[in-house]
Design an enzyme around this catalytic site. Structure first.
Site, PDB file in Angstrom:
ATOM      1  N   SER A 222      40.688  34.084  35.237  1.00  8.49           N
ATOM      2  CA  SER A 222      40.928  33.920  36.681  1.00  8.49           C
ATOM      3  C   SER A 222      40.223  34.922  37.586  1.00  8.49           C
ATOM      4  O   SER A 222      40.307  34.794  38.815  1.00  8.49           O
ATOM      5  CB  SER A 222      42.427  33.949  36.968  1.00  8.49           C
ATOM      6  OG  SER A 222      43.017  32.758  36.543  1.00  8.49           O
TER       7      SER A 222
ATOM      8  N   LYS B 233      44.812  40.100  45.968  1.00 11.02           N
ATOM      9  CA  LYS B 233      45.360  38.806  45.537  1.00 11.02           C
ATOM     10  C   LYS B 233      46.870  38.808  45.770  1.00 11.02           C
ATOM     11  O   LYS B 233      47.538  39.827  45.511  1.00 11.02           O
ATOM     12  CB  LYS B 233      45.023  38.575  44.062  1.00 11.02           C
ATOM     13  CG  LYS B 233      45.383  37.188  43.547  1.00 11.02           C
ATOM     14  CD  LYS B 233      44.896  36.995  42.111  1.00 11.02           C
ATOM     15  CE  LYS B 233      45.252  35.647  41.550  1.00 11.02           C
ATOM     16  NZ  LYS B 233      44.785  35.445  40.159  1.00 11.02           N
TER      17      LYS B 233
ATOM     18  N   SER C  96      42.230  31.408  39.145  1.00 10.96           N
ATOM     19  CA  SER C  96      43.185  31.393  40.228  1.00 10.96           C
ATOM     20  C   SER C  96      42.873  32.412  41.323  1.00 10.96           C
ATOM     21  O   SER C  96      43.472  32.346  42.391  1.00 10.96           O
ATOM     22  CB  SER C  96      44.586  31.664  39.668  1.00 10.96           C
ATOM     23  OG  SER C  96      44.677  32.956  39.130  1.00 10.96           O
TER      24      SER C  96
END
Lengths: 485, 95
Positions: free
Chosen positions: A178, A79, A154
């Protein structure tokens, strides 16, 4: 079909038997990305040269008979809020579009020690703020099961990359859900460890008392492998927990006989889609048939979690994001008159709407006259939410419910309504406030979109969470389903 | 309780953000909706409840005060938008 759809043991066996090289695995990954990612949008930056160098080094290591790491040769996506030395790290924000970290996050260093290969950096909601991955300031991520739908956020890029076979596994970060919510929407496994189990050193902070790094994988066994590699005390993180790390792989016994499962009535009530409830009830029946004891309980403060979370997380975000001022790194606005103008202009141009919204909310909640009414009240609500979990865990081994109240929604459907978007996280947020571990595993489909089952454990009892998730998975086939790409 | 445009302007100043008129209007409406929802917390009796700032029993982490190597200047400056002689360059602080 991508080689990445095979399981870890199959890949390792082929590497060992010289039927496959790490270089072939890495090339296959880049080929799959080039074929699919224009439709998915999971990656922001590819580490092609670095990954190819690592692949050559690992093939040499294999040939020389040296000991191999736990994640040997496996292509990993990271990420883009986890810093990687020499690989651009943007947090999906224009503010950091030119930022090249000068060190690796501890988790990245640990993946390297475990011989994983970093393929690239994955798209996300800007600074990890959002539940749909539409807040990336580069481009949205699309759900591999249906590109009209969001992948969740996210860590939408992390979940989508694994679902689409564009990474063997991915790292995400979970503040209010997330990792788990996008895992649920994309039909993959997502594990949020106990707060403090995995080092946050090198994770760009959103809400420091909640943020936690964890794996997104195709199955529970892989989640155990990745957690084994990244868990552990780190003196570079002052909130790192100094606890013994068990052998997570040996926890996957497949046995849940006599295990006590609590199902909160608040997690199966109004607002939860009927098809989601049906899939979760069917999953509970599977566990019962294996000897688990399932009972209904209450977590009475669940309805206050979203309000408490958004005040606390936004307050911490407003403080953490104060460091983005255009002075030491990031994009600086041009033509600034004085230093204060430079701060204002750089921040106004660099941050997107959701980030500004949360900074505004947090600044308001922390401002003079409102601190007690909002911030302190939310901290007290957090105490009550945590007590709910403590009380249930006195009698039960795990708590189970849906990961999200619905399956993925259409892109754009909630983009102008932040409050509705925030309420999508109602089942993941209480877990984050309590700091306990939880995993989302696929447990069915509704309208062609995956449904996630959330298994929540006691603090630092990831072993039981993985055991239950693994037992469920071994007795069902939902995790083997792949999107048609 | 409701938030006005003036409140939003004040908070934006504290947060070091310039907002356009449209943004001001949008944030006034959205923050009102979010804070109205947050007032739900007032239903809770929190008398005598200690606030939880952290789920772990965190305390200050102390280490020996020993000299050690820091990041080299060129690494510190690697991402600087503007630098001069190993220092971050900014517009005038005092006018």
């Amino acid at each position: 079909m991508s080689l990445l759809n095979q399981n870890l043991k199959e890949i390792h066996s082929k590497l060992h038997d010289k039927e496959l090289s790490v270089q072939e695995l890495v090339e296959d990954t880049f080929r799959t990305i080039s074929e699919r990612d224009d439709r998915i949008g999971a990656y922001l930056t590819l580490n092609e040269e670095g990954a190819r160098n690592d692949a050559r080094r690992l093939d040499d290591k294999l040939a020389s008979g040296k000991e191999r790491g736990l994640l040997f040769g496996l292509p990993a996506g990271i990420k883009d809020n986890i810093v990687t030395e020499g690989i651009r790290t943007t947090c999906a924000s224009q503010f950091l579009s030119n930022f090249n970290p000068v060190y690796d996050a501890t988790v990245v260093r640990k993946l390297r020690s475990a011989d994983a290969v970093t393929i690239g950096k994955l798209n996300m909601d800007e600074f990890a703020m959002g539940g749909s991955n539409e807040n990336s300031s580069f481009h949205p991520v699309r759900n591999p099961w249906n590109p009209e739908y969001v992948p969740g956020g996210s860590s939408g890029g992390s979940a989508a990359s694994v679902a689409a076979g564009e990474a063997y596994f991915a790292l995400g970060s979970d503040t209010g859900g997330s990792i788990r919510q996008p895992a649920s929407y994309c039909g993959v496994v997502g594990l949020k460890p106990t707060y403090g189990l995995v080092s946050r050193f090198g994770l760009v902070a959103f809400a420091s008392s909640l943020d936690q790094i964890g794996p997104l994988t195709k199955n529970v066994e892989d989640a155990a492998y990745v957690l084994q590699a990244i868990a552990g005390y780190d003196h570079m993180d002052s909130t790192s927990a100094n606890v013994d790390i068990p052998d997570y792989l040996s926890a996957l016994t497949g046995d849940v006989k006599g295990l006590r499962v609590a199902v909160p009535k608040e997690y199966m009530g109004e607002g939860v889609d009927a098809a989601v409830k049906e899939s979760v009830q069917a999953a509970l029946k599977v566990l019962e048939s294996m000897g688990a004891v399932v009972e209904e309980v209450s977590l009475p403060h669940t309805e206050y979690a979203v309000a408490a979370y958004y005040l606390l997380a936004s307050s911490e975000a407003s403080s953490n994001l104060a460091r983005f001022d255009g002075v030491r790194y990031g994009v600086r606005a041009g033509q600034s008159g004085n230093l204060l103008d430079l701060y204002h202009e750089s921040r106004s141009q660099g941050f997107g709407p959701e980030v500004k919204r949360r900074i505004m909310l947090g600044t308001y909640a922390l401002s003079s006259g409102y601190y007690d009414a909002f911030y302190l009240k939310a901290q007290k609500a957090r105490t009550l939410i945590k007590r709910d979990f403590d009380q249930v865990f006195e009698q039960y081994d795990v708590i189970i419910g849906p990961t999200a109240p619905t399956t993925a929604f259409k892109l754009g459907a909630q983009v102008d309504d932040p409050l509705t978007m925030y309420l999508n996280d109602i089942l993941t947020i209480p877990v984050s406030l309590a700091g306990v571990p939880a995993i989302s595993v696929p447990c069915g489909f509704s309208g062609g979109l995956p449904v996630g089952l959330q298994i929540i454990g006691k603090p630092f009892d990831e072993a039981t969470v993985l055991r239950v998730a693994g037992a469920f998975e071994q007795n069902t086939g939902h995790h083997k389903q792949r999107p048609n790409l | 309780m409701s938030i006005t445009n003036q409140d939003v302007q004040h908070v934006a100043k504290l947060a070091r953000l310039n907002l356009s008129t449209d943004e001001e209007q949008m944030f006034t409406e959205q923050l009102n909706a979010i804070l109205q929802y947050a007032e739900k917390l007032n239903e809770l009796d929190t008398d005598g409840v200690e606030p939880t700032t952290h789920v772990l029993p965190v305390s200050n982490v102390m280490r020996e005060d020993v000299q050690r190597e820091s990041l080299p200047i060129e690494k510190v400056m690697a991402n600087a938008p503007e630098e001069e002689d190993g220092q971050f360059k900014v517009p005038a602080v005092l006018e």
